[in-house]
Scaffold this motif. Structure first.
Motif, PDB file in Angstrom:
ATOM      1  N   ASP A  42       0.836  -1.201   0.000  1.00  0.00           N
ATOM      2  CA  ASP A  42       0.000   0.000   0.000  1.00  0.00           C
ATOM      3  C   ASP A  42       0.870   1.249   0.000  1.00  0.00           C
ATOM      4  OD1 ASP A  42      -2.313  -1.473   0.163  1.00  0.00           O
ATOM      5  OD2 ASP A  42      -2.733  -0.997   2.262  1.00  0.00           O
ATOM      6  N   VAL A  84     -13.487  -0.192  -4.022  1.00  0.00           N
ATOM      7  CA  VAL A  84     -12.953  -1.399  -4.654  1.00  0.00           C
ATOM      8  C   VAL A  84     -13.111  -1.299  -6.164  1.00  0.00           C
ATOM      9  CG1 VAL A  84     -13.095  -3.916  -4.756  1.00  0.00           C
ATOM     10  CG2 VAL A  84     -13.610  -2.723  -2.606  1.00  0.00           C
ATOM     11  N   GLN A 108      -7.280  -0.768  -5.083  1.00  0.00           N
ATOM     12  CA  GLN A 108      -8.246  -0.519  -4.006  1.00  0.00           C
ATOM     13  C   GLN A 108      -7.801   0.650  -3.149  1.00  0.00           C
ATOM     14  OE1 GLN A 108     -10.175  -3.865  -2.053  1.00  0.00           O
ATOM     15  NE2 GLN A 108      -9.547  -3.077  -0.059  1.00  0.00           N
ATOM     16  N   GLU A 163     -14.169   0.859   2.100  1.00  0.00           N
ATOM     17  CA  GLU A 163     -13.284   0.560   0.974  1.00  0.00           C
ATOM     18  C   GLU A 163     -13.898   1.044  -0.335  1.00  0.00           C
ATOM     19  OE1 GLU A 163     -10.502  -0.926   1.845  1.00  0.00           O
ATOM     20  OE2 GLU A 163     -11.071  -1.667   3.836  1.00  0.00           O
ATOM     21  N   SER A 168      -8.470   2.181   0.704  1.00  0.00           N
ATOM     22  CA  SER A 168      -9.039   2.013   2.035  1.00  0.00           C
ATOM     23  C   SER A 168      -9.064   3.371   2.719  1.00  0.00           C
ATOM     24  CB  SER A 168      -8.216   1.026   2.861  1.00  0.00           C
ATOM     25  OG  SER A 168      -8.229  -0.257   2.262  1.00  0.00           O
TER      26      SER A 168
END
Length: 435
Positions: free
Chosen positions: A184, A406, A209, A404, A211
């Motif tokens: 990440d 996505v 993705q 999230e 977060s």
């Protein structure tokens, strides 16, 4: 003048990145349209929009790239803008978000004695935003102008973090499965409001993705005690009951996947019939064409899709909302919807108690006035009911709430897969890539 320098209101950049011809050409990358030469133009636009100090551009170990602008708003704190992703096989960056930021943090006490609105009454910028120092940052520290009278402080932490197993598949060799660790890009700020210290964090993964998280740490308020049915015993014996309370957070998510974006709701429900071995379920799509306050249900989810921006499989690109765990605060109508979709308007800045002079005192309930959506904004409410415990003293361990974003069909395949798995796409090939 870059956005993290102090600016007069007249000098501030436009609050919305409009899609020009080059940006639309970028969104069409991978569709077979002959627009590739113009794809680099939005990168230059982003650099000009950000300025030298307000650009974050990082390549993660698996080859994916993220590029974005950032600045600090005196009220909402960390703001990300023009967020774009590029997988290791993509020809260009693809825009995901026009902007994302906190839009309210409602903190009511179960005792009814207090209720705070930490964003609109105080703020996460200005004197409330803490400079990064010591172990609170694992990576590089970036400075920004945080508000009137505060000057520039090193408030943004930018780091790359391993996240564990991204995928595993037993391949042709039993001794060497397909496996890869994920990473990440993490952006984080810290704001101190009262006894609490809040972490605004965005984790941008190498598979696309995002977060979105709010962490709470610091300390329990030393004088906020109540009765056993409204609090929890803290300290020796049964005399001090630290008051239970809510952290009801709203984020404003302005999508930027492409022109003429749409909102879709999907519901999967049992038909009442059974197949050979199990119940039969069917999934139905509902187009959310006008502004609306919505709530979660079993097997319900939403996505924002750009019909004219398509991946290499000719599927429209989209991002899905995954709301996860959340507790609604039922005492106010405006804190009840799990997600509200509205058409973008510059003056609609806060989820409640809006302070923009063009539409003051309004909330998400006022924003949903039936307008057709082509540029949707999602107002996402994630509530956390905090019942204190002995372990919260002192300092309090970080507790998190968030959701999230996505990618759904943003790429034709997992951006991280090895080259020899590329032929496995659809029903036309087997696991060995043989038709």
């Amino acid at each position: 003048m870059h956005p993290n320098a102090r600016q007069t209101p007249a000098a501030r950049r436009p609050r919305k990145w409009r899609w020009g011809a080059a940006a639309v050409a970028l969104a069409m990358a991978g569709t077979g349209a002959a627009a590739a030469p113009a794809a680099a133009a939005p990168d230059r636009d982003r650099a000009e929009y950000c300025g030298d100090n307000a650009m974050v551009e990082e390549k993660l170990p698996n080859g994916s790239r993220w590029q974005l602008c950032w600045h600090v708003d005196e009220k909402t704190g960390l703001v990300l803008e023009k967020v774009a992703f590029r997988g290791k096989r993509d020809k260009a960056l693809l825009n995901v978000l026009d902007s994302i930021t906190l839009a309210q943090l409602n903190v009511p006490y179960d005792s009814g004695y207090n209720e705070w609105n930490d964003i609109t009454s105080y703020g996460f910028g200005g004197s409330y935003m803490e400079p990064m120092d010591g172990d609170d940052c694992e990576g590089k520290r970036r400075a920004a102008w945080t508000g009137a009278g505060e000057g520039s402080k090193k408030v943004l932490c930018v780091s790359k973090q391993e996240t564990g197993l991204a995928y595993r598949l037993q391949g042709p060799s039993p001794t060497k499965p397909y496996a890869k660790m994920g990473h990440d890009l993490v952006l984080k700020t810290i704001s101190k409001v009262g006894w609490y210290e809040y972490l605004t964090e965005y984790r941008l993964a190498d598979d696309g993705q995002i977060s979105v998280r709010l962490g709470a740490t610091g300390d329990l308020a030393p004088r906020d005690y109540t009765t056993p049915d409204e609090g929890w015993p803290i300290g020796p014996g049964q005399s001090d009951y630290s008051v239970n309370h809510y952290h009801s957070a709203f984020w404003k998510v302005d999508f930027g996947i492409g022109a003429n974006q749409k909102v879709e709701q999907y519901d999967t429900a049992p038909t009442g019939e059974r197949g050979r071995r199990s119940a039969i379920y069917k999934t139905k799509k509902k187009d959310i064409t006008t502004e609306e306050n919505l709530n979660t249900a079993l097997r319900r989810w939403w996505r924002v899709v750009a019909p004219d921006s398509r991946n290499a499989d000719d599927h429209p690109r989209s991002y899905e909302l995954d709301l996860g765990a959340s507790d609604a605060y039922e005492a106010h109508p405006e804190t009840m919807p799990d997600v509200t979709f509205t058409q973008y308007k510059p003056c609609e800045k806060f989820a409640t108690f809006n302070q923009d002079p063009e539409c003051p005192g309004t909330s998400i309930l006022d924003y949903t006035d039936g307008e057709t959506m082509t540029d949707p904004v999602a107002w996402v409410r994630i509530g956390f009911h905090h019942i204190p415990r002995d372990e919260d003293q002192s300092p309090m361990p970080v507790h998190w709430q968030g959701f999230e974003l996505v990618p759904r069909d943003f790429s034709a395949q997992n951006p991280l897969i090895p080259d020899d798995r590329l032929p496995v796409n659809g029903d036309g090939v087997d696991g060995n890539g043989t038709a």
